[in-house]
Design a protein around this motif. Structure first.
Motif, PDB file in Angstrom:
ATOM      1  N   HIS A 107     -18.978 -11.922  -0.939  1.00 23.42           N
ATOM      2  CA  HIS A 107     -19.067 -10.918  -2.013  1.00 23.42           C
ATOM      3  C   HIS A 107     -20.172 -10.016  -1.616  1.00 23.42           C
ATOM      4  O   HIS A 107     -19.820  -8.963  -1.823  1.00 23.42           O
TER       5      HIS A 107
ATOM      6  N   VAL B  14     -17.544  -7.568   0.041  1.00 21.01           N
ATOM      7  CA  VAL B  14     -16.905  -6.747  -1.072  1.00 21.01           C
ATOM      8  C   VAL B  14     -17.855  -5.510  -1.530  1.00 21.01           C
ATOM      9  O   VAL B  14     -17.410  -4.417  -1.922  1.00 21.01           O
TER      10      VAL B  14
ATOM     11  N   LEU C 136     -13.283  -7.516   8.998  1.00 23.62           N
ATOM     12  CA  LEU C 136     -12.416  -6.826   7.996  1.00 23.62           C
ATOM     13  C   LEU C 136     -12.543  -5.535   7.344  1.00 23.62           C
ATOM     14  O   LEU C 136     -11.766  -4.737   7.242  1.00 23.62           O
TER      15      LEU C 136
ATOM     16  N   ILE D  30     -11.230  -3.092   9.938  1.00 21.60           N
ATOM     17  CA  ILE D  30      -9.832  -2.939   9.911  1.00 21.60           C
ATOM     18  C   ILE D  30      -9.685  -1.893   8.663  1.00 21.60           C
ATOM     19  O   ILE D  30      -8.914  -0.819   8.757  1.00 21.60           O
TER      20      ILE D  30
ATOM     21  N   VAL E 293      -7.697   1.935   8.860  1.00 20.97           N
ATOM     22  CA  VAL E 293      -6.537   2.178   8.211  1.00 20.97           C
ATOM     23  C   VAL E 293      -6.586   3.294   7.396  1.00 20.97           C
ATOM     24  O   VAL E 293      -5.771   4.044   7.306  1.00 20.97           O
TER      25      VAL E 293
ATOM     26  N   PHE F  46      -1.085  -2.660  20.923  1.00 18.94           N
ATOM     27  CA  PHE F  46      -1.781  -3.809  20.128  1.00 18.94           C
ATOM     28  C   PHE F  46      -2.911  -4.413  20.747  1.00 18.94           C
ATOM     29  O   PHE F  46      -4.122  -4.558  20.057  1.00 18.94           O
TER      30      PHE F  46
ATOM     31  N   GLY G 135     -12.620 -11.582  -6.181  1.00 15.62           N
ATOM     32  CA  GLY G 135     -12.838 -10.578  -5.242  1.00 15.62           C
ATOM     33  C   GLY G 135     -12.829 -10.648  -3.854  1.00 15.62           C
ATOM     34  O   GLY G 135     -12.313  -9.718  -3.036  1.00 15.62           O
ATOM     35  N   VAL G 136     -13.482 -11.608  -3.431  1.00 15.70           N
ATOM     36  CA  VAL G 136     -13.515 -11.982  -1.967  1.00 15.70           C
ATOM     37  C   VAL G 136     -12.006 -12.386  -1.485  1.00 15.70           C
ATOM     38  O   VAL G 136     -11.914 -11.749  -0.318  1.00 15.70           O
TER      39      VAL G 136
ATOM     40  N   PHE H 167     -10.340  -8.986  -1.024  1.00 19.81           N
ATOM     41  CA  PHE H 167     -11.066  -8.392   0.156  1.00 19.81           C
ATOM     42  C   PHE H 167     -10.533  -8.650   1.437  1.00 19.81           C
ATOM     43  O   PHE H 167     -10.032  -8.206   2.257  1.00 19.81           O
ATOM     44  N   MET H 168     -10.275 -10.163   1.471  1.00 24.59           N
ATOM     45  CA  MET H 168      -9.757 -10.633   2.877  1.00 24.59           C
ATOM     46  C   MET H 168      -8.158 -10.500   2.950  1.00 24.59           C
ATOM     47  O   MET H 168      -7.847 -10.122   4.091  1.00 24.59           O
TER      48      MET H 168
ATOM     49  N   GLY I 245      -8.061  -7.030   4.269  1.00 25.94           N
ATOM     50  CA  GLY I 245      -8.188  -7.058   5.683  1.00 25.94           C
ATOM     51  C   GLY I 245      -6.877  -7.507   6.180  1.00 25.94           C
ATOM     52  O   GLY I 245      -6.481  -6.730   7.264  1.00 25.94           O
ATOM     53  N   ILE I 246      -6.333  -8.698   5.835  1.00 29.82           N
ATOM     54  CA  ILE I 246      -5.095  -9.030   6.639  1.00 29.82           C
ATOM     55  C   ILE I 246      -4.092  -7.831   6.693  1.00 29.82           C
ATOM     56  O   ILE I 246      -3.434  -7.781   7.755  1.00 29.82           O
TER      57      ILE I 246
ATOM     58  N   GLY J 106      -4.203  -4.788   6.151  1.00 30.94           N
ATOM     59  CA  GLY J 106      -4.612  -3.699   6.930  1.00 30.94           C
ATOM     60  C   GLY J 106      -4.237  -3.908   8.630  1.00 30.94           C
ATOM     61  O   GLY J 106      -3.671  -3.054   9.410  1.00 30.94           O
ATOM     62  N   LEU J 107      -4.666  -5.329   8.851  1.00 28.27           N
ATOM     63  CA  LEU J 107      -4.246  -5.681  10.358  1.00 28.27           C
ATOM     64  C   LEU J 107      -2.808  -5.589  10.504  1.00 28.27           C
ATOM     65  O   LEU J 107      -2.422  -4.960  11.571  1.00 28.27           O
TER      66      LEU J 107
ATOM     67  N   PHE K 156      -0.774  -3.513   9.121  1.00 28.89           N
ATOM     68  CA  PHE K 156      -0.317  -2.326   9.084  1.00 28.89           C
ATOM     69  C   PHE K 156      -0.658  -1.594  10.389  1.00 28.89           C
ATOM     70  O   PHE K 156       0.146  -1.101  10.989  1.00 28.89           O
ATOM     71  N   LEU K 157      -2.057  -2.005  11.071  1.00 27.14           N
ATOM     72  CA  LEU K 157      -2.021  -1.462  12.171  1.00 27.14           C
ATOM     73  C   LEU K 157      -1.277  -1.953  13.313  1.00 27.14           C
ATOM     74  O   LEU K 157      -1.001  -1.117  14.236  1.00 27.14           O
ATOM     75  N   GLY K 158      -0.687  -3.321  13.247  1.00 23.83           N
ATOM     76  CA  GLY K 158       0.136  -3.874  14.092  1.00 23.83           C
ATOM     77  C   GLY K 158       1.233  -3.247  14.015  1.00 23.83           C
ATOM     78  O   GLY K 158       1.984  -2.521  15.071  1.00 23.83           O
TER      79      GLY K 158
END
Lengths: 260, 270, 154
Positions: free
Chosen positions: A47, A51, A155, A158, A162, A193, C10-11, C14-15, C18-19, C21-22, C24-26
């Protein structure tokens, strides 16, 4: 002359000794199985370093993507190649800018805070008293922060990519009038990729390890005075930035250097 | 076996960089008693506590706690031994991210698998003993210095240790909290049969609670005995320290050249 | 306790971000498709010169991307370049045997790709077959050389 050489030798010994201590520190911190308590502490640090860094990372990513599109467009349009804008924005972000800039921002935002926090805990004898209670501060204080940094920065990277690609699209397609199909189409045709996305992530994993490691070690090893804390915080940012940029060159040479 | 001292220090030598801090210290801390280690500031009293707690390693000599040699133990065994010790730090050293209750509960949570209700009872008992049961929800930053030290004391006794080390417990306290702390230390000792080591240079308070006193100066044990015997000790260094005389064998002045020559500028470069 | 709940949320978000986003990138950025890799077949083609063709270059038919170049290697028997292409499975058994492959350039400065044109033979190409009729990449220097030597002859 001999004095000079001796001086150089002593310098070398000190540097090696410092590196060795830092390596032992890293080993002792990450060793051991995570417990339920450890996961709770890790969450708390996620966090704090993840975050809480999200806002600055996303805003920077957006602006960098937009600037890339603007700059790239003015150059590409001379060659009539503005269709390749998406490819340019995506490749620059994925391979270089996102891992490096996110790591630098992370060092400034989260790294310095980690150093100061651990340093203050040391200055107020919290680490010593933890040891006296029979709890290893490396496990309890350092390990969750190391792991949180190691997970959070990739993270964040990424997220940076994006939003940067989206920002490039905003400027290139919505504002400058590049055809949307070719923005995404060219990007998809040229971005691989494994070569681009995965290599960028590997970079950012390496940076995450190095930046967090430097930050927590500087905090743990500092001289517990107010001057010591301020110096260690500065050192964290300077060392981490240099390490990121230097390692970036090495990693780039390894990953993309011999692409035929 | 129970008559043997809990802590034995033999021929302890320790230096930091070039300066020798201890040049062979011998002492014994008897069980169930309060032993005070006193000396002018800068003699490394806190360092001695850290040596006893195994945080520093001596250059030579031995520290034995209950027959176990502290510096020959593995890291794991050392942490095990520390569960039987409590230490009160000069600054309190409360964990700033936990509230008072959690600070006291910390050693219990780490070292025991007690159910939550039991931990609550134990924590409240310890807080009651230091008179801060009502402050359990405060954060360390909201406590005064004296209160922080009392919370730290509650934390140090949370696991009912056999040995408790006090590092300068009276420094920077107003007379009331000083009195409270003196009373607490004495009472804990009488009620729980703890063995205590108090490091301090507050003579009056320390002498009032200690059963036995070691005076350290220049890296050696200068004198030791009961408070009564030290009070009438005729060694000028001891009596200077015990009675707080400003000048004596321990000089008021930092070593310097002759004052007269210094003023006239004849003695040296500056 | 409440504070740690919102923190966990929140965490978690956040994670999750991130996933996502990955992914999306893929999918969106590098154009990975979720289809199983088994839905393709291979064809070979030999070129006298591949010019600047690279692995993962597009293979098109009538301008539509139908596959990618998998590997390019030197055939030590004939000393020409052997290009292995991976094509959509729906084309398996549909391309006539005398189809041609040419290395083309998109625009003046663009990247090079393989263009397939359909022939008229009744026999069809299957997995692992070889396209015989190929047209090499245009190498600018050779073109200029030819042009200059023609000028000299005249």
């Amino acid at each position: 002359m001999i004095e000079r050489i001796r001086h150089l030798g002593r310098l070398g010994c000190e540097v090696l000794e410092g590196l060795g201590r830092a390596a032992i520190f890293l080993g002792l911190s990450v060793a051991g199985l995570p417990s339920a308590e450890g996961i709770r502490l890790w969450l708390r640090q996620m966090h704090f370093v993840g975050v809480m860094s999200l806002a600055i990372i996303l805003v920077s990513g957006l602006f960098i993507g937009m600037v890339l599109a603007l700059q790239g467009y003015t150059i590409l349009v001379d060659f009539g190649a503005e269709d390749a804008l998406g490819q340019m924005v995506a490749l620059s972000l994925l391979r270089e800018l996102a891992p490096v800039v996110a790591a630098l921002l992370f060092a400034g935002r989260a790294g310095s805070a980690l150093t100061a926090e651990i340093g203050l805990m040391k200055a107020t004898e919290q680490l010593t008293s933890m040891e006296m209670i029979g709890v290893d501060p490396l496990r309890r204080v350092v390990a969750p922060r190391l792991w949180a940094g190691f997970v959070a920065l990739p993270l964040l990277t990424i997220g940076f990519s994006v939003i940067g690609i989206w920002g490039g699209q905003l400027v290139g397609v919505q504002w400058l009038g590049v055809f949307e199909g070719s923005y995404w189409g060219n990007m998809q045709a040229s971005v691989d990729f494994l070569d681009d996305v995965a290599n960028g992530l590997i970079k950012s994993l390496v940076f995450a390890l190095v930046v967090t490691w430097i930050a927590v070690y500087q905090g743990y090893a500092l001289i517990p005075t107010s001057e010591g804390i301020s110096r260690a915080t500065t050192r964290t940012v300077v060392y981490a930035s240099l390490a990121v940029l230097g390692l970036d060159f090495v990693l780039t040479a390894l990953m993309f250097g011999e692409l035929s | 076996m129970t008559d043997s001292p809990l802590v034995e220090v033999e021929g302890l030598r320790f230096s930091r960089g070039e300066t020798e801090i201890f040049r062979g210290i011998d002492m014994a801390v008897p069980r169930g008693k309060i032993t005070a280690i006193m000396g002018p500031s800068g003699t490394g009293k806190t360092t001695l506590l850290k040596l006893i707690g195994g945080q520093l390693t001596p250059d030579a000599g031995r520290v034995r706690i209950d027959g176990q040699e502290v510096h020959a133990l593995s890291r794991k065994a050392l942490f095990g031994l520390r569960r039987r010790m409590g230490m009160l730090f000069q600054s309190g050293a409360l964990f700033s991210d936990l509230d008072v209750f959690e600070n006291v509960a910390f050693p219990l949570r780490v070292h025991t698998d007690l159910p939550e209700t039991m931990i609550r009872d134990l924590v409240l008992m310890k807080l009651q003993a230091v008179g801060l049961r009502g402050a359990r929800e405060l954060m360390p930053s909201e406590l005064s210095g004296g209160m922080a030290r009392r919370v730290a004391l509650a934390r140090a006794i949370a696991l009912d240790p056999e040995l408790i080390l006090y590092d300068e417990p009276f420094v920077g306290q107003d007379p009331i909290s000083m009195g409270v702390l003196v009373q607490l230390i004495r009472r804990l000792n009488d009620a729980l049969g703890l063995t205590a080591v108090v490091v301090s240079h507050d003579i009056k308070e320390t002498l009032s609670i200690a059963d036995y006193v070691y005076v350290i100066s220049d890296g050696e044990v200068m004198a030791h005995g009961t408070p009564q015997s030290l009070d009438v000790d005729r060694d000028p260094r001891v009596s200077q320290f015990i009675h707080g005389e400003p000048d004596g064998p321990v000089p008021f002045h930092y070593p310097a050249m002759d004052f007269h020559a210094d003023l006239l500028g004849t003695g040296g470069p500056r | 306790m409440k504070r740690s709940k919102t923190m966990e949320l929140g965490v978690g978000l956040f994670m999750l971000a991130g996933i996502l986003g990955l992914i999306f990138l893929g999918l969106r950025v590098s154009g990975l498709s979720l289809e199983a890799p088994g839905d393709s077949f291979r064809l070979e083609a030999s070129f006298a010169n591949v010019g600047g063709l690279k692995p993962r270059a597009r293979v098109t038919m009538a301008g539509v991307t139908v596959g990618r170049v998998e590997t390019i290697e030197l055939d030590t028997e004939w000393y020409d370049a052997r290009v292995v292409m991976e094509l959509d499975a729906e084309l398996e058994g549909a391309l006539p045997e005398d189809s041609t492959a040419a290395i083309l350039t998109s625009g003046l400065l663009g990247e090079q790709y393989v263009g397939l044109s359909v022939g008229g033979a009744p026999e069809t190409l299957d997995d692992g077959d070889r396209i015989r009729d190929t047209q090499s990449a245009l190498v600018l220097e050779e073109l200029i050389q030819q042009f200059v030597s023609n000028m000299v002859k005249e």
